[in-house]
Design a protein around this motif. Structure first.
Motif, PDB file in Angstrom:
ATOM      1  N   THR A  65       0.790  -0.960   0.158  1.00 29.61           N
ATOM      2  CA  THR A  65       0.074   0.061  -0.063  1.00 29.61           C
ATOM      3  C   THR A  65       0.634   1.324   0.073  1.00 29.61           C
ATOM      4  O   THR A  65       2.128   1.209   0.289  1.00 29.61           O
ATOM      5  CB  THR A  65      -0.887  -0.012   1.366  1.00 29.61           C
ATOM      6  OG1 THR A  65       0.142   0.289   2.473  1.00 29.61           O
ATOM      7  CG2 THR A  65      -1.743  -1.249   1.398  1.00 29.61           C
ATOM      8  N   ALA A  66       0.078   2.643  -0.265  1.00 26.55           N
ATOM      9  CA  ALA A  66       0.949   3.817  -0.109  1.00 26.55           C
ATOM     10  C   ALA A  66       1.631   3.649   1.397  1.00 26.55           C
ATOM     11  O   ALA A  66       2.759   4.425   1.414  1.00 26.55           O
ATOM     12  CB  ALA A  66       0.042   5.018  -0.313  1.00 26.55           C
ATOM     13  N   GLN A  67       1.016   3.356   2.303  1.00 27.00           N
ATOM     14  CA  GLN A  67       1.785   3.365   3.533  1.00 27.00           C
ATOM     15  C   GLN A  67       2.862   2.577   3.760  1.00 27.00           C
ATOM     16  O   GLN A  67       3.845   2.729   4.338  1.00 27.00           O
ATOM     17  CB  GLN A  67       0.574   3.143   4.816  1.00 27.00           C
ATOM     18  CG  GLN A  67       1.145   2.950   6.139  1.00 27.00           C
ATOM     19  CD  GLN A  67       1.691   4.171   6.697  1.00 27.00           C
ATOM     20  OE1 GLN A  67       1.418   5.121   6.259  1.00 27.00           O
ATOM     21  NE2 GLN A  67       2.390   4.101   7.889  1.00 27.00           N
ATOM     22  N   ASP A  68       2.684   1.472   2.968  1.00 32.87           N
ATOM     23  CA  ASP A  68       3.850   0.442   3.181  1.00 32.87           C
ATOM     24  C   ASP A  68       5.286   1.166   2.429  1.00 32.87           C
ATOM     25  O   ASP A  68       6.357   1.019   2.731  1.00 32.87           O
ATOM     26  CB  ASP A  68       3.484  -0.897   2.531  1.00 32.87           C
ATOM     27  CG  ASP A  68       2.220  -1.666   2.938  1.00 32.87           C
ATOM     28  OD1 ASP A  68       2.332  -1.329   4.435  1.00 32.87           O
ATOM     29  OD2 ASP A  68       1.687  -2.453   2.442  1.00 32.87           O
ATOM     30  N   VAL A  69       4.885   1.725   1.281  1.00 27.26           N
ATOM     31  CA  VAL A  69       5.693   2.286   0.540  1.00 27.26           C
ATOM     32  C   VAL A  69       6.461   3.630   1.257  1.00 27.26           C
ATOM     33  O   VAL A  69       7.731   3.843   1.410  1.00 27.26           O
ATOM     34  CB  VAL A  69       5.296   2.949  -0.873  1.00 27.26           C
ATOM     35  CG1 VAL A  69       6.451   3.764  -1.577  1.00 27.26           C
ATOM     36  CG2 VAL A  69       4.906   1.713  -1.687  1.00 27.26           C
ATOM     37  N   ALA A  70       5.654   4.477   2.129  1.00 28.81           N
ATOM     38  CA  ALA A  70       6.136   5.177   2.911  1.00 28.81           C
ATOM     39  C   ALA A  70       7.134   4.568   4.053  1.00 28.81           C
ATOM     40  O   ALA A  70       8.077   5.220   4.448  1.00 28.81           O
ATOM     41  CB  ALA A  70       5.061   6.084   3.716  1.00 28.81           C
ATOM     42  N   GLN A  71       6.829   3.233   4.519  1.00 28.40           N
ATOM     43  CA  GLN A  71       7.628   2.532   5.439  1.00 28.40           C
ATOM     44  C   GLN A  71       8.960   2.189   4.539  1.00 28.40           C
ATOM     45  O   GLN A  71      10.040   2.227   5.273  1.00 28.40           O
ATOM     46  CB  GLN A  71       6.709   1.260   5.907  1.00 28.40           C
ATOM     47  CG  GLN A  71       5.660   1.838   6.944  1.00 28.40           C
ATOM     48  CD  GLN A  71       6.121   2.039   8.254  1.00 28.40           C
ATOM     49  OE1 GLN A  71       6.838   3.297   8.477  1.00 28.40           O
ATOM     50  NE2 GLN A  71       6.168   1.166   9.263  1.00 28.40           N
ATOM     51  N   PHE A  72       8.847   1.718   3.491  1.00 30.86           N
ATOM     52  CA  PHE A  72      10.242   1.621   2.785  1.00 30.86           C
ATOM     53  C   PHE A  72      11.151   2.773   2.824  1.00 30.86           C
ATOM     54  O   PHE A  72      12.280   2.628   3.082  1.00 30.86           O
ATOM     55  CB  PHE A  72       9.814   1.248   1.285  1.00 30.86           C
ATOM     56  CG  PHE A  72       9.160  -0.113   0.817  1.00 30.86           C
ATOM     57  CD1 PHE A  72       8.804  -0.906   1.959  1.00 30.86           C
ATOM     58  CD2 PHE A  72       8.772  -0.422  -0.278  1.00 30.86           C
ATOM     59  CE1 PHE A  72       8.228  -2.344   1.648  1.00 30.86           C
ATOM     60  CE2 PHE A  72       8.278  -1.334  -0.546  1.00 30.86           C
ATOM     61  CZ  PHE A  72       7.902  -2.408   0.425  1.00 30.86           C
TER      62      PHE A  72
END
Lengths: 520, 125
Positions: free
Chosen positions: A374-381
């Protein structure tokens, strides 16, 4: 003594076996089930798709190991917005002989969240019992913090970087004995110093009478009048194999293969294959003035756990040269210059407890796994890479390389890393991510509408069918799962053989009396 | 994937691409093009899953045929080393070809370090 092993590679004529308990898969879950059931007196047959490997058969190069004993050469890929590889071993012991030997107990906050979401799990997965079983398993697997004498530069530098940033960190607790720091965990330890489940739990099961049928892929569960009665498959030698289960079939083939086996067998009850959760990981490389020789020292010997509550866990990585090289930036001559300095390069990774949910399907005779961060996961990356970069610079790196398409190739400035976290690519396809831990595709729960197995690990719709691996976990863990899997699978075995979780049993397993106020 | 090129020609293009991806490394390590990879390719064809083999073939078609023909009017094996490297630097930034070059790079690294001599020399650095 009865025959304990059958090699499917040499099995060319049809074979029928009988057992009280048939266990499909010999990884951490299958080995733990086999051990517990065999110690309880059950006649156990374990069927494993991969073959037995001796330590002296473990290869040095990544290619030889991946071609030899990784499923699909380590190149299975999830489909979605960012195709990512997911890596699984295919040998006796499952992925245990080729993992990083990282051991984590089931985090209590994760257990509490499971029970809060489904109070029925409190009785099924009693915390004191899990703790006692974990103690016993950790003792058997000799789990201990990485010996700093064999840690090597990659691990010691991570400690230095984390310390400089004020982040909580520690030597990784690993299941090894006499580790020499060869850095070859991911290809399999050529000296047999990793206490993987094949050498420990499965060996105990064999000593208690379990039979292991290797190199045999199970492709169906036979069900008669609502009860699982046998599994069928084919040996590598080409023979049809059938193993009759007098009491139970226990599926322990992983969060990918377990739902696949159910779907192939027409057992589509509940959200089988759905809810796939995992820990996608991204990594960052850095260049140091002095040689750091990433290939030397304990493969993964240090971790930063200060941001675990935010879903980020950082680990030093120890790849074979081929994998390290493929993560360095550039093509052609610029890439060759990076390779020439390979002794000065390190790679550290961050595993993300991702929000995304995926699915395992069968389509046209093939396994299809879909998953999109998700977008949040990519922010975590981005956040994870920023922290890794800051840590590596704080540890003394001259510069770091993000390895993200559309981002600066390398930088030596912390401000650039913060700018990347803020403004970096939002598409998951820009990141070179990989998946290691997978969960929840045959979820456990009290409500049959939303789960595949009940709190007793028994399939909601088929009697005598149990599932023991991380596919039953209600959620992902945010940490490396092998120890939690073995503890929970031991509870599954106890259910499958129809024995209680009583004080006498626990005392026998843990070796000391245990508080059992909250056990059923 | 249907054959875009006759197999021997595709293999020449593949070898040229991988050799250009990983040229000679310093004074002690050879370039990938200098190694005998016949045993590697035999094992790769037997062990690699279909999508990985397909990804490599697409990378070969894109970076060893289409891109060099577009840039120089010839396929990669017919170009000089400087031209081959220039093709790679350009193609790496192209939207579809960049990720395919990453796939080819992984295969190149696998092939390179599967060589016992390279492993030994690199670990001795």
């Amino acid at each position: 003594m009865a025959q304990q092993r059958i090699d499917g590679a040499t099995q060319r004529t049809a074979l029928t076996l009988q057992a009280d308990l048939v266990v499909v898969g010999s990884g951490p879950a299958g080995s733990a089930v086999a051990r517990e059931a065999a110690l309880a007196g059950a006649r156990v047959v374990v069927v494993e798709a991969g073959r037995w490997l001796r330590p002296d058969e473990f290869a040095l190069s990544a290619f030889d190991s991946m071609a030899g004993y990784y499923r699909a050469m380590g190149a299975q890929v999830v489909l979605g917005r960012a195709p990512m590889p997911y890596v699984q071993g295919k040998m006796v012991g499952g992925s245990s002989p080729i993992n990083g030997a990282i051991c984590w107990r089931l985090p209590q906050d994760v257990h509490s969240a499971w029970v809060a979401a489904d109070p029925g799990l409190a009785q099924a997965l009693p915390w004191p019992v899990l703790e006692a079983l974990t103690d016993a398993i950790e003792q058997r697997l000799n789990v201990a913090p990485t010996d700093q004498a064999v840690a090597g530069a990659k691990n010691l530098l991570m400690a230095r970087g984390a310390e400089a940033m004020g982040l909580e960190h520690r030597p990784i607790r690993r299941n090894v004995q006499g580790c020499e720091g060869l850095g070859r965990c991911l290809q399999g330890c050529p000296k047999g110093r990793k206490l993987s489940v094949d050498a420990t739990l499965l060996a105990d099961a064999e000593a208690a009478g379990a039979l292991v049928l290797s190199a045999t892929e199970i492709d169906g569960i036979e069900v008669e009048r609502g009860r699982a009665v046998a599994v069928v498959g084919r040996s590598d030698g080409g023979a049809r194999v059938r193993v009759v289960a007098r009491r139970a079939v226990v599926v322990a083939a992983s969060a990918i293969q377990s739902p696949v086996l159910l779907l192939q067998s027409g057992l589509t009850h509940g959200p089988v294959g759905q809810n796939l959760q995992c820990h996608p990981g991204v990594s960052l490389s850095g260049t140091f003035a002095e040689p750091v020789r990433m290939w030397q020292g304990a493969t993964q010997g240090h971790e930063v756990i200060g941001l675990r509550d935010q879903g980020l866990k950082f680990e030093a990585l120890g790849f074979d040269l081929a994998i390290l090289a493929s993560r360095l930036p550039g093509f052609g001559r610029p890439f060759a210059r990076e390779l020439a300095a390979m002794a000065h390069q390190l790679d550290w990774g961050v595993a993300v407890r991702a929000q995304a949910r995926g699915r395992v399907r069968r389509w046209a005779g093939r396994t299809l796994v879909t998953y999109s961060p998700t977008a949040q996961d990519v922010a975590q990356f981005r956040k994870g890479l920023r922290v890794l970069g800051e840590m590596m610079l704080a540890a003394g790196a001259r510069h770091v390389a993000l390895g993200v398409r559309g981002a600066p190739v390398r930088t030596e400035r912390v401000a650039d890393l913060h700018a990347f976290e803020r403004d970096g690519p939002t598409s998951p396809a820009a990141y070179t991510a990989a998946i290691t831990h997978m969960f929840s595709t045959c979820k456990m729960g009290s409500d049959p509408r939303y789960s595949v197995v009940g709190p007793d690990f028994a399939h909601h719709a088929v009697r005598g069918l149990y599932i023991a691996d991380s596919s039953v976990f209600p959620t992902h863990l945010g940490v490396n799962p092998q120890i939690a899997i073995t503890a929970i699978a031991t509870l599954c075995a106890r259910r499958a053989v129809g024995r209680p979780l009583d004080a006498a049993w626990l005392t026998a397993r843990a070796g000391h009396p245990l508080p059992l106020e909250s056990t059923p | 994937m249907p054959a875009v090129l006759p197999r021997p020609r595709e293999n020449r293009c593949r070898d040229a691409l991988l050799g250009a991806l990983l040229p000679g490394v310093g004074p002690t390590l050879p370039g990938l093009g200098q190694l005998d990879l016949s045993a590697f390719w035999q094992r790769f064809e037997a062990a690699a899953p279909a999508h990985l083999r397909l990804g490599l073939r697409l990378a070969v078609v894109g970076a060893a045929v289409l891109a060099p023909v577009l840039l120089y009017g010839r396929t990669l094996p017919a170009l000089t080393e400087d031209q081959r490297d220039a093709v790679l630097q350009r193609a790496a930034g192209w939207p579809l070809l960049g990720p395919l070059l990453d796939v080819a790079k992984v295969v190149a690294c696998m092939a390179y370090f599967a060589d016992a001599g390279v492993q030994s020399a690199a670990r001795g650095q």
